[in-house]
Design a protein around this motif. Structure first.
Motif, mmCIF file in Angstrom:
data_model
loop_
_atom_site.group_PDB
_atom_site.id
_atom_site.type_symbol
_atom_site.label_atom_id
_atom_site.label_comp_id
_atom_site.label_asym_id
_atom_site.label_seq_id
_atom_site.Cartn_x
_atom_site.Cartn_y
_atom_site.Cartn_z
ATOM 1 N N ALA A 146 17.435 -29.388 -12.401
ATOM 2 C CA ALA A 146 16.917 -29.207 -13.761
ATOM 3 C C ALA A 146 15.626 -29.961 -14.045
ATOM 4 O O ALA A 146 14.731 -29.423 -14.712
ATOM 5 N N MET B 281 17.970 -27.177 -20.431
ATOM 6 C CA MET B 281 18.400 -27.632 -19.114
ATOM 7 C C MET B 281 18.896 -29.075 -19.177
ATOM 8 O O MET B 281 19.936 -29.431 -18.602
ATOM 9 N N ARG B 282 18.124 -29.925 -19.854
ATOM 10 C CA ARG B 282 18.506 -31.335 -19.941
ATOM 11 C C ARG B 282 19.819 -31.501 -20.691
ATOM 12 O O ARG B 282 20.706 -32.267 -20.277
ATOM 13 N N LYS C 2 8.986 -22.490 -23.490
ATOM 14 C CA LYS C 2 9.138 -23.287 -22.270
ATOM 15 C C LYS C 2 9.768 -24.644 -22.574
ATOM 16 O O LYS C 2 10.661 -25.119 -21.853
ATOM 17 N N SER D 50 3.682 -28.852 -17.177
ATOM 18 C CA SER D 50 4.610 -29.908 -17.588
ATOM 19 C C SER D 50 4.874 -29.860 -19.096
ATOM 20 O O SER D 50 4.136 -29.253 -19.870
ATOM 21 N N ASP D 51 5.943 -30.540 -19.500
ATOM 22 C CA ASP D 51 6.273 -30.615 -20.929
ATOM 23 C C ASP D 51 5.105 -31.180 -21.731
ATOM 24 O O ASP D 51 4.831 -30.751 -22.863
ATOM 25 N N TYR E 120 12.120 -28.170 -13.715
ATOM 26 C CA TYR E 120 11.576 -27.235 -14.694
ATOM 27 C C TYR E 120 10.728 -27.933 -15.751
ATOM 28 O O TYR E 120 10.039 -27.277 -16.520
ATOM 29 N N ARG E 121 10.775 -29.256 -15.799
ATOM 30 C CA ARG E 121 9.879 -29.973 -16.714
ATOM 31 C C ARG E 121 8.454 -29.995 -16.182
ATOM 32 O O ARG E 121 7.534 -30.368 -16.897
ATOM 33 N N TRP F 154 13.405 -24.194 -23.253
ATOM 34 C CA TRP F 154 14.103 -23.913 -22.003
ATOM 35 C C TRP F 154 14.412 -25.212 -21.253
ATOM 36 O O TRP F 154 15.550 -25.443 -20.832
ATOM 37 N N THR F 155 13.402 -26.069 -21.086
ATOM 38 C CA THR F 155 13.618 -27.298 -20.327
ATOM 39 C C THR F 155 14.529 -28.264 -21.080
ATOM 40 O O THR F 155 15.330 -28.973 -20.464
#
Length: 425
Positions: free
Chosen positions: A384, A350-351, A343, A393-394, A387-388, A346-347
């Protein structure tokens, strides 16, 4: 039963796909490199969350359902699932081969409600359902005869999901549900929702929850779409006013809702089916869409842009290898803490993609020049960051990795061991 070789399986699947779908246009590049797209042909979508009207979104879900049900006549909708549940009972290699192959054909784009139904809800029912529930739900979920969303987050329980307050009170063989959920993707089109509710406020917050498969056609259920800054209304808030549901819809044991939720979130954080740097449709766009944009705009010779693209490509490659490794570790079971690492990758991808496309496009990102494949990237940049938060959350993912992988001490908690009803809010 002996499994067919991947090559034999792929050849048969290709014959079937050619009968039922049109091949995608060949890449415009002379060498037909798979990292490029047919520039200027068809729609160009790099949105993270759908930006559609209600009718457009409903139509997409119906087209997805029809295509999935057609695949189900051959078992291609569930390549790895047992034959008894409508699948083919084949290996992960067979499933990956089919996914790669299908990306070469014009089929409906995916939708989060579709992915949740097939990739999260069906496995959760497999993990916690009674034999009767498995018989009732799994086949219909895999074929998308039923769509099912998550009913987890609440206005006061997002990253700290265990603090949720939606109540489920037992009344004989029924439960009475009152409360609210929010950020429920696809709820306005769902037939069911997997609900996590507070069933025992005298227990600590992680222990007093129970899970249910809740039908949306019950009296007292209200769904209200939420307008997103990107334009769509994929998210919803859902209200429950004295909703009665039978105990036969309880998923797992009473008080086991946190375990059910963690299992579902593990599947959500598992991106082992994603294509890494491949060309398939993924939320926020693909590597080949970004590369083709850079080539058309003639910026691939710029040293700074080339360096940024290289870093993104390496990240996507490592993401793909990590996801393959996670899939091998899970072996058809529930993903472990490696899902949290996937995960985060992935995020972060996106960044990075947002940063790189911003360098490539410059002012075209914020000023619509009418160019195909330019201003549309704004939907990626706007979506984007979401998705964090989605799926935990991250910061939550880093805590999971720190505690469950690295063995670090748990985060201090003032509510540890305290009954939920006594926790200050």
């Amino acid at each position: 039963m002996t499994q067919p070789a991947v090559e034999e399986f792929t050849a048969q699947a290709a014959d079937w796909l050619r009968l039922h779908a049109d091949p995608k246009p060949a890449a415009t590049a002379a060498n037909g490199n798979a990292d490029r797209i047919a520039w200027g042909e068809g729609p160009f979508s790099v949105s993270v969350f759908h930006d559609m009207s209600h009718d457009e979104e409903s139509d997409l879900l119906e087209r997805l359902r029809s295509w999935n049900q057609l695949k189900a006549t051959q078992g291609y909708h569930a390549v790895r699932w047992p034959v008894a549940q409508g699948g083919l009972g084949l290996s992960a290699a067979h499933a990956r081969a089919y996914s790669r192959l299908e990306r070469e054909f014009e089929v409906p784009d995916s939708h989060e409600l579709f992915s949740v139904t097939v990739g999260l809800m069906a496995p959760t029912v497999r993990a916690f359902g009674t034999p009767e529930q498995k018989e009732r739900f799994i086949g219909d979920l895999l074929r998308t005869d039923l769509y099912c969303c998550q009913l987890f987050s609440e206005p006061g329980a997002g990253s700290d999901l265990a603090s949720l307050g939606c109540r489920a009170v037992r009344d004989g063989d029924e439960w009475i549900v009152n409360g609210q959920k929010v950020w429920s993707s696809g709820a306005q089109f769902a037939d069911f929702g997997l609900l996590i509710a507070r069933s025992d406020p005298d227990q600590p917050k992680h222990k007093g929850m129970t899970a249910f498969m809740l039908p949306f056609d019950l009296a007292g259920v209200t769904v209200r779409p939420i307008k997103q800054m990107s334009g769509g209304t994929s998210f919803n808030e859902v209200f429950f006013d004295d909703v009665r549901l039978g105990d036969e819809l309880r998923m797992g044991d009473e008080g086991e809702g946190w375990k059910v939720a963690l299992t579902t979130l593990g599947f959500e954080r598992d991106h082992s089916a994603s294509g890494g740097s491949g060309g398939g449709r993924r939320p926020g766009g693909s590597w080949r869409q970004l590369r083709s944009t850079a080539e058309v705009l003639g910026v691939t010779d710029h040293p700074v842009v080339r360096d940024a693209m290289m870093r993104l490509y390496l990240h996507l490659q490592s993401e793909g290898h990590l996801n393959r490794r996670a899939a091998d570790l899970a072996r058809g079971g529930t993903p472990g803490p490696e899902g949290s690492l996937g995960k985060l990758k992935w995020t972060e991808g996106m960044r990075l993609m947002s940063d790189v496309i911003s360098q490539i496009l410059g002012p075209r990102l914020v000023a619509d020049t009418g160019e195909w494949g330019a201003y549309a990237w704004g939907e990626h940049v706007l979506g984007a960051p979401g998705y964090r938060i989605a799926g935990g959350s991250d910061e939550v993912q880093r805590n999971i990795i720190g505690e469950r992988v690295l063995g670090l001490p748990s985060e201090p908690r003032v509510d540890r061991g305290i009954p939920w009803k006594d926790v200050p809010r």
